[in-house]
Motif scaffolding. Structure first.
Motif, mmCIF file in Angstrom:
data_model
loop_
_atom_site.group_PDB
_atom_site.id
_atom_site.type_symbol
_atom_site.label_atom_id
_atom_site.label_comp_id
_atom_site.label_asym_id
_atom_site.label_seq_id
_atom_site.Cartn_x
_atom_site.Cartn_y
_atom_site.Cartn_z
ATOM 1 N N LEU A 65 0.928 -1.187 -0.028
ATOM 2 C CA LEU A 65 0.006 -0.038 -0.017
ATOM 3 C C LEU A 65 1.061 1.258 0.177
ATOM 4 C CD1 LEU A 65 -2.921 1.467 0.310
ATOM 5 C CD2 LEU A 65 -2.483 1.331 2.653
ATOM 6 N N LEU A 66 0.486 2.118 -0.924
ATOM 7 C CA LEU A 66 1.115 3.414 -0.791
ATOM 8 C C LEU A 66 0.087 4.642 -0.802
ATOM 9 C CD1 LEU A 66 3.762 4.774 -1.347
ATOM 10 C CD2 LEU A 66 3.466 4.789 -3.687
ATOM 11 N N THR A 67 0.260 5.412 0.218
ATOM 12 C CA THR A 67 -0.751 6.552 0.523
ATOM 13 C C THR A 67 0.002 7.895 0.550
ATOM 14 O OG1 THR A 67 -0.228 6.820 2.990
ATOM 15 C CG2 THR A 67 -1.778 5.188 2.406
ATOM 16 N N GLU A 68 -0.654 9.027 0.542
ATOM 17 C CA GLU A 68 0.103 10.236 0.520
ATOM 18 C C GLU A 68 0.411 10.782 -0.933
ATOM 19 O OE1 GLU A 68 -0.397 11.673 3.246
ATOM 20 O OE2 GLU A 68 -0.619 9.713 4.108
ATOM 21 N N SER A 69 -0.358 11.523 -1.681
ATOM 22 C CA SER A 69 -0.606 12.175 -2.805
ATOM 23 C C SER A 69 0.889 12.291 -3.259
ATOM 24 C CB SER A 69 -1.357 12.819 -3.303
ATOM 25 O OG SER A 69 -1.138 14.152 -2.471
ATOM 26 N N ALA A 70 1.539 13.298 -2.615
ATOM 27 C CA ALA A 70 2.963 13.402 -3.413
ATOM 28 C C ALA A 70 3.787 12.226 -3.249
ATOM 29 C CB ALA A 70 3.613 14.450 -2.416
ATOM 30 N N ALA A 71 3.689 11.256 -2.377
ATOM 31 C CA ALA A 71 4.554 10.003 -2.416
ATOM 32 C C ALA A 71 4.222 9.179 -3.640
ATOM 33 C CB ALA A 71 4.472 9.455 -0.959
ATOM 34 N N LEU A 73 2.821 9.981 -6.367
ATOM 35 C CA LEU A 73 3.311 10.638 -7.525
ATOM 36 C C LEU A 73 5.182 10.572 -7.788
ATOM 37 C CD1 LEU A 73 1.112 13.950 -7.543
ATOM 38 C CD2 LEU A 73 0.826 11.733 -9.171
ATOM 39 N N LEU A 74 5.627 10.620 -6.865
ATOM 40 C CA LEU A 74 6.900 10.620 -6.680
ATOM 41 C C LEU A 74 7.403 9.173 -7.296
ATOM 42 C CD1 LEU A 74 8.189 13.194 -3.923
ATOM 43 C CD2 LEU A 74 8.395 13.504 -6.427
ATOM 44 N N TRP A 75 7.023 8.202 -6.614
ATOM 45 C CA TRP A 75 7.109 6.622 -6.556
ATOM 46 C C TRP A 75 6.912 6.467 -8.219
ATOM 47 C CZ3 TRP A 75 4.765 2.312 -7.995
ATOM 48 C CH2 TRP A 75 5.580 0.969 -7.766
ATOM 49 N N LEU A 76 5.525 6.708 -8.641
ATOM 50 C CA LEU A 76 5.326 6.349 -10.042
ATOM 51 C C LEU A 76 6.317 7.004 -11.026
ATOM 52 C CD1 LEU A 76 1.351 7.041 -9.933
ATOM 53 C CD2 LEU A 76 2.628 4.886 -10.310
ATOM 54 N N GLU A 78 9.284 7.700 -10.556
ATOM 55 C CA GLU A 78 10.657 6.902 -10.580
ATOM 56 C C GLU A 78 10.557 5.458 -11.185
ATOM 57 O OE1 GLU A 78 11.545 6.944 -6.469
ATOM 58 O OE2 GLU A 78 12.221 8.959 -6.529
ATOM 59 N N GLN A 79 9.286 4.962 -11.050
ATOM 60 C CA GLN A 79 9.021 3.430 -11.652
ATOM 61 C C GLN A 79 8.901 3.526 -12.671
ATOM 62 O OE1 GLN A 79 9.366 0.695 -9.591
ATOM 63 N NE2 GLN A 79 10.147 2.189 -8.206
ATOM 64 N N HIS A 80 8.397 4.679 -13.359
ATOM 65 C CA HIS A 80 8.217 4.798 -15.050
ATOM 66 C C HIS A 80 8.733 5.998 -15.388
ATOM 67 C CE1 HIS A 80 5.175 1.720 -14.419
ATOM 68 N NE2 HIS A 80 4.835 2.250 -13.189
ATOM 69 N N ALA A 81 10.152 5.990 -15.339
ATOM 70 C CA ALA A 81 10.901 7.230 -15.938
ATOM 71 C C ALA A 81 10.757 7.514 -17.183
ATOM 72 C CB ALA A 81 12.330 7.125 -15.423
ATOM 73 N N GLU A 82 10.483 6.463 -17.923
ATOM 74 C CA GLU A 82 10.074 6.484 -19.404
ATOM 75 C C GLU A 82 9.321 7.348 -19.941
ATOM 76 O OE1 GLU A 82 7.457 3.658 -18.202
ATOM 77 O OE2 GLU A 82 9.714 3.958 -17.840
ATOM 78 N N ALA A 83 8.146 7.672 -18.937
ATOM 79 C CA ALA A 83 6.960 8.624 -19.402
ATOM 80 C C ALA A 83 7.507 10.110 -19.203
ATOM 81 C CB ALA A 83 5.918 8.277 -18.433
ATOM 82 N N GLY A 84 8.403 10.272 -18.480
ATOM 83 C CA GLY A 84 9.221 11.689 -18.601
ATOM 84 C C GLY A 84 8.356 12.920 -17.907
ATOM 85 N N LEU A 85 7.539 12.234 -16.777
ATOM 86 C CA LEU A 85 6.652 13.242 -16.036
ATOM 87 C C LEU A 85 7.356 13.800 -14.837
ATOM 88 C CD1 LEU A 85 3.516 11.064 -16.438
ATOM 89 C CD2 LEU A 85 4.193 13.250 -17.555
ATOM 90 N N ALA A 86 8.755 13.580 -14.900
ATOM 91 C CA ALA A 86 9.245 14.359 -13.518
ATOM 92 C C ALA A 86 10.744 14.521 -14.238
ATOM 93 C CB ALA A 86 9.251 13.480 -12.429
ATOM 94 N N PRO A 87 11.493 15.675 -13.678
ATOM 95 C CA PRO A 87 12.894 15.713 -13.770
ATOM 96 C C PRO A 87 13.595 14.761 -12.732
ATOM 97 C CG PRO A 87 12.129 17.587 -12.546
ATOM 98 C CD PRO A 87 10.737 16.868 -12.829
ATOM 99 N N LEU A 88 14.371 14.087 -13.180
ATOM 100 C CA LEU A 88 14.937 12.928 -12.408
ATOM 101 C C LEU A 88 16.450 13.402 -11.645
ATOM 102 C CD1 LEU A 88 14.601 9.763 -14.600
ATOM 103 C CD2 LEU A 88 13.020 10.609 -12.470
ATOM 104 N N PRO A 89 16.723 13.049 -10.731
ATOM 105 C CA PRO A 89 18.092 13.100 -9.875
ATOM 106 C C PRO A 89 19.001 13.519 -11.047
ATOM 107 C CG PRO A 89 17.264 11.286 -8.772
ATOM 108 C CD PRO A 89 16.177 11.258 -10.226
ATOM 109 N N GLY A 90 19.838 14.718 -10.461
ATOM 110 C CA GLY A 90 20.746 15.275 -11.669
ATOM 111 C C GLY A 90 20.334 16.333 -12.738
#
Length: 217
Positions: A65-71, A73-76, A78-90
């Motif tokens: 189970l994952l709760t907290e909206s920001a958590a 979104l951040l987890w998703l 990272e898991q689906h970095a190919e979607a390009g929906l967040a600037p990644l580390p670096g």
């Protein structure tokens, strides 16, 4: 192992942000909508998985189970970095991305816990009305302060759509509604209008958060 995400939520609520994210990622998910006409804490299907009785709550394909909206979104992202929906580390935009992704649930989101049931913090109708008025002003002030400190391109962090844009687009539709948001956050106003019109989200908006007459407030 169920390969599909299972999302607890309700149309127009914070779970809509997660639905928009999964839609853009092309990831399948199953919805568990709260019962109509009851508060979240009265829906035993939700309280069984999240004792806080808050949505969104996301059950991962692993069963975790994952709760907290920001958590979520951040987890998703990272898991689906190919979607390009967040600037990644670096990425140079990463710092401001994390800043504002924490700002919304830290400064704005909690106001709705109060507004949903003002009797949680106030006794009597007069006191509740004061809380409703002051929380609406606080939300508007938070949007104003954010708008003053961002330099959007097509989107808040530049020219690439991110989950931050989805977050702001959905939450800005809540009280004090979009017309007030446009007035206090003119730079972000164009961003959310662009996300409203995103073709890939047209079906989701129509089903889960439709632009009914008077939706802007």
């Amino acid at each position: 192992m169920d390969p599909t995400y299972r999302l607890y939520g309700s149309p127009g609520w914070g779970s809509t942000i997660v639905e928009a994210t999964l839609t853009l990622m092309g990831e399948p998910y199953a919805r568990v909508d709260l019962k109509e006409g009851v508060f979240a804490h009265e829906d035993e299907r939700l309280t069984r998985v999240n004792p806080l009785a808050q949505v969104p709550a996301l059950v991962l394909p692993s069963g975790e189970l994952l709760t907290e909206s920001a958590a979520i979104l951040l987890w998703l992202t990272e898991q689906h970095a190919e979607a390009g929906l967040a600037p990644l580390p670096g990425d140079p935009a990463r710092a401001q991305f994390l800043r504002w992704m924490a700002y919304i649930p830290g400064q704005i989101y909690p106001m709705y816990w109060v507004r949903d049931i003002p009797s949680r913090l106030a006794e009597g109708e007069a006191a509740e009305q004061v809380i409703l008025a002051r929380t609406a002003e606080r939300i508007a002030d938070c949007w104003r302060m954010m708008d003053q400190q961002v330099s959007p391109g097509r989107y808040i962090l530049g020219d690439r759509l991110s989950v931050l844009d989805l977050y702001v687009t959905v939450v800005s539709r809540w009280t004090p509604r979009r017309r007030r948001f446009y007035a206090v956050a003119p730079k972000m106003a164009e961003v959310v209008r662009r996300v409203d019109a995103e073709p890939r989200l047209a079906g989701l908006w129509a089903e889960r958060f439709p632009f009914d007459d008077g939706w802007e407030g």
